[in-house]
Design a protein around this motif. Structure first.
Motif, PDB file in Angstrom:
ATOM      1  N   GLN A 149       0.843  -1.186   0.000  1.00 29.77           N
ATOM      2  CA  GLN A 149       0.000   0.000   0.000  1.00 29.77           C
ATOM      3  C   GLN A 149       0.880   1.238   0.000  1.00 29.77           C
ATOM      4  N   VAL A 150       0.413   2.286  -0.650  1.00 26.13           N
ATOM      5  CA  VAL A 150       1.095   3.572  -0.607  1.00 26.13           C
ATOM      6  C   VAL A 150       0.091   4.618  -0.170  1.00 26.13           C
ATOM      7  N   LEU A 151       0.598   5.682   0.413  1.00 29.58           N
ATOM      8  CA  LEU A 151      -0.242   6.790   0.871  1.00 29.58           C
ATOM      9  C   LEU A 151      -0.006   7.992  -0.021  1.00 29.58           C
ATOM     10  N   LEU A 152      -1.070   8.496  -0.611  1.00 30.08           N
ATOM     11  CA  LEU A 152      -1.037   9.747  -1.358  1.00 30.08           C
ATOM     12  C   LEU A 152      -1.566  10.829  -0.431  1.00 30.08           C
ATOM     13  N   ALA A 153      -0.806  11.905  -0.278  1.00 30.68           N
ATOM     14  CA  ALA A 153      -1.204  12.955   0.659  1.00 30.68           C
ATOM     15  C   ALA A 153      -1.112  14.324  -0.006  1.00 30.68           C
ATOM     16  N   ASN A 154      -2.191  15.067   0.097  1.00 24.89           N
ATOM     17  CA  ASN A 154      -2.239  16.445  -0.379  1.00 24.89           C
ATOM     18  C   ASN A 154      -1.756  17.323   0.776  1.00 24.89           C
ATOM     19  N   VAL A 155      -0.539  17.830   0.675  1.00 23.40           N
ATOM     20  CA  VAL A 155       0.051  18.596   1.778  1.00 23.40           C
ATOM     21  C   VAL A 155       0.151  20.089   1.468  1.00 23.40           C
ATOM     22  N   GLY A 156      -0.268  20.493   0.283  1.00 27.70           N
ATOM     23  CA  GLY A 156      -0.171  21.896  -0.117  1.00 27.70           C
ATOM     24  C   GLY A 156      -1.351  22.710   0.380  1.00 27.70           C
ATOM     25  N   PRO A 157      -1.451  23.927  -0.134  1.00 29.03           N
ATOM     26  CA  PRO A 157      -0.622  24.540  -1.176  1.00 29.03           C
ATOM     27  C   PRO A 157       0.756  24.936  -0.651  1.00 29.03           C
ATOM     28  N   ALA A 158       1.715  24.969  -1.571  1.00 34.64           N
ATOM     29  CA  ALA A 158       3.088  25.329  -1.194  1.00 34.64           C
ATOM     30  C   ALA A 158       3.869  25.689  -2.454  1.00 34.64           C
ATOM     31  N   HIS A 159       4.585  24.709  -3.029  1.00 33.85           N
ATOM     32  CA  HIS A 159       5.286  24.964  -4.288  1.00 33.85           C
ATOM     33  C   HIS A 159       4.294  25.361  -5.376  1.00 33.85           C
ATOM     34  N   THR A 160       3.117  24.738  -5.352  1.00 35.41           N
ATOM     35  CA  THR A 160       1.984  25.136  -6.187  1.00 35.41           C
ATOM     36  C   THR A 160       0.732  25.041  -5.322  1.00 35.41           C
ATOM     37  N   ALA A 161      -0.404  25.301  -5.930  1.00 34.35           N
ATOM     38  CA  ALA A 161      -1.670  25.149  -5.203  1.00 34.35           C
ATOM     39  C   ALA A 161      -2.114  23.699  -5.132  1.00 34.35           C
ATOM     40  N   HIS A 162      -1.375  22.786  -5.782  1.00 33.77           N
ATOM     41  CA  HIS A 162      -1.839  21.398  -5.925  1.00 33.77           C
ATOM     42  C   HIS A 162      -0.676  20.430  -5.740  1.00 33.77           C
ATOM     43  N   ASP A 163      -0.150  20.353  -4.517  1.00 32.90           N
ATOM     44  CA  ASP A 163       1.026  19.538  -4.227  1.00 32.90           C
ATOM     45  C   ASP A 163       0.627  18.203  -3.610  1.00 32.90           C
ATOM     46  N   LEU A 164       1.055  17.124  -4.259  1.00 34.93           N
ATOM     47  CA  LEU A 164       0.774  15.770  -3.794  1.00 34.93           C
ATOM     48  C   LEU A 164       2.089  15.054  -3.512  1.00 34.93           C
ATOM     49  N   VAL A 165       2.149  14.325  -2.396  1.00 32.79           N
ATOM     50  CA  VAL A 165       3.328  13.515  -2.089  1.00 32.79           C
ATOM     51  C   VAL A 165       2.912  12.053  -2.013  1.00 32.79           C
ATOM     52  N   VAL A 166       3.878  11.162  -2.224  1.00 34.35           N
ATOM     53  CA  VAL A 166       3.630   9.726  -2.238  1.00 34.35           C
ATOM     54  C   VAL A 166       4.550   9.070  -1.213  1.00 34.35           C
ATOM     55  N   LEU A 167       3.968   8.382  -0.239  1.00 35.99           N
ATOM     56  CA  LEU A 167       4.728   7.728   0.818  1.00 35.99           C
ATOM     57  C   LEU A 167       4.615   6.222   0.650  1.00 35.99           C
ATOM     58  N   VAL A 168       5.778   5.554   0.615  1.00 35.21           N
ATOM     59  CA  VAL A 168       5.827   4.113   0.354  1.00 35.21           C
ATOM     60  C   VAL A 168       6.485   3.427   1.545  1.00 35.21           C
ATOM     61  N   PRO A 169       5.718   2.727   2.383  1.00 38.73           N
ATOM     62  CA  PRO A 169       6.329   1.991   3.495  1.00 38.73           C
ATOM     63  C   PRO A 169       7.247   0.884   2.992  1.00 38.73           C
ATOM     64  N   GLY A 170       8.243   0.544   3.790  1.00 37.52           N
ATOM     65  CA  GLY A 170       9.124  -0.561   3.437  1.00 37.52           C
ATOM     66  C   GLY A 170       8.364  -1.875   3.410  1.00 37.52           C
ATOM     67  N   GLU A 171       8.753  -2.744   2.477  1.00 39.25           N
ATOM     68  CA  GLU A 171       8.057  -4.023   2.321  1.00 39.25           C
ATOM     69  C   GLU A 171       8.757  -5.150   3.065  1.00 39.25           C
ATOM     70  N   LEU A 172      10.088  -5.100   3.126  1.00 38.31           N
ATOM     71  CA  LEU A 172      10.862  -6.147   3.766  1.00 38.31           C
ATOM     72  C   LEU A 172      11.730  -5.555   4.872  1.00 38.31           C
ATOM     73  N   PRO A 173      12.167  -6.382   5.833  1.00 38.09           N
ATOM     74  CA  PRO A 173      13.076  -5.883   6.865  1.00 38.09           C
ATOM     75  C   PRO A 173      14.295  -5.222   6.229  1.00 38.09           C
ATOM     76  N   GLY A 174      14.661  -4.075   6.745  1.00 38.69           N
ATOM     77  CA  GLY A 174      15.790  -3.339   6.190  1.00 38.69           C
ATOM     78  C   GLY A 174      15.388  -2.266   5.208  1.00 38.69           C
ATOM     79  N   ASP A 175      14.177  -2.377   4.652  1.00 35.84           N
ATOM     80  CA  ASP A 175      13.681  -1.325   3.768  1.00 35.84           C
ATOM     81  C   ASP A 175      13.327  -0.081   4.576  1.00 35.84           C
ATOM     82  N   ARG A 176      13.668   1.063   4.027  1.00 40.41           N
ATOM     83  CA  ARG A 176      13.246   2.325   4.644  1.00 40.41           C
ATOM     84  C   ARG A 176      12.039   2.873   3.898  1.00 40.41           C
ATOM     85  N   GLU A 177      11.217   3.620   4.608  1.00 40.06           N
ATOM     86  CA  GLU A 177      10.103   4.285   3.937  1.00 40.06           C
ATOM     87  C   GLU A 177      10.667   5.262   2.915  1.00 40.06           C
ATOM     88  N   VAL A 178      10.004   5.357   1.769  1.00 41.66           N
ATOM     89  CA  VAL A 178      10.415   6.264   0.706  1.00 41.66           C
ATOM     90  C   VAL A 178       9.314   7.297   0.511  1.00 41.66           C
TER      91      VAL A 178
END
Length: 247
Positions: A149-178
């Motif tokens: 699963q990934v999380l799409l988050a609307n955290v703006g406005p900031a750089h533009t009025a429509h800023d979306l970020v994508v958060l990807v949890p690690g899938e296996l041990p040792g993976d870092r969230e991206v």
């Protein structure tokens, strides 16, 4: 066709997660591979670049690209979107309005040409602009199958009025969230604040980004090398000082 991330000059960040730095504008595109699914983050600066990006993503995933997330409405991030036919497209709420307005579309075309994109390519991309199928107003959990699963988050406005970020949890041990940040964060130069920026909200957007990603995540800027939370915090403080924003 079987190829490796390294052969295509993609940077692998975690299991099934990577990014490439596209030529000319050093714009980041991301890839998250699910079970029989693939999410691409941002689409490149032209239909041709979008088509090449989709082809590479499909080689790496082993199946078609099923989802596309657009982090913000600037030409180097969205002009390739029409090359992702059949993919479900996500953007921050209001992105479809930008694409529908004639003056906004003309400004996108003009900005691309000012920055060196071939006028014919810019015209072609504007004519083919694809409206998002899904608009994110807060947070949206996207299920890519196989427990991914990934999380799409609307955290703006900031750089533009429509800023979306994508958060990807690690899938296996040792993976870092991206965390794919779009141009909320830039490493290869000072963050750009154009006429559609909302500087007074930008530091707060980065605070929200850090709250979501946490201290141990890998933060992928819209342009430049992958950074850590400390870099994002320093950029947040620099933006607050630059625009006279207090906590």
């Amino acid at each position: 066709m079987t190829v490796t991330w390294e052969e295509l000059r993609w940077e692998r960040l975690a299991t099934g997660v990577g990014r490439c730095r596209l030529p000319v504008w050093d714009c980041t595109a991301g890839l998250v591979v699910g079970r029989d699914t693939a999410l691409v983050v941002d689409a490149g600066s032209s239909l041709g670049e979008g088509a090449r990006l989709r082809t590479q993503a499909q080689w790496l995933a082993g199946h078609r690209v099923t989802h596309l997330a657009l982090t913000h409405p600037h030409f180097d991030h969205v002009f390739g979107a029409a090359a992702f036919a059949g993919a479900e497209i996500f953007g921050a709420v209001g992105l479809d309005t930008v694409f529908a307005q004639r003056h906004a579309r003309e400004e996108l075309r003009a900005d691309a040409v000012r920055n060196g994109l071939d006028p014919a390519s810019a015209e072609e991309a504007v004519d083919a602009l694809v409206h998002p199928h899904h608009q994110v107003s807060g947070e949206w959990t996207l299920d890519l199958g196989g427990g991914r699963q990934v999380l799409l988050a609307n955290v703006g406005p900031a750089h533009t009025a429509h800023d979306l970020v994508v958060l990807v949890p690690g899938e296996l041990p040792g993976d870092r969230e991206v965390v794919f940040c779009g141009d909320l964060v830039e490493e290869s130069g000072e963050p750009q604040a154009g006429p559609d920026a909302v500087p007074s909200h930008w530091p707060a957007a980065l605070d929200r980004l850090l709250d979501l990603g946490g201290e141990d995540a890998l933060y992928v800027p819209g342009h430049g090398a992958v950074v850590d939370a400390a870099f994002v915090r320093r950029q947040r403080d620099a933006l607050a000082a630059r625009f006279g924003v207090s906590r």
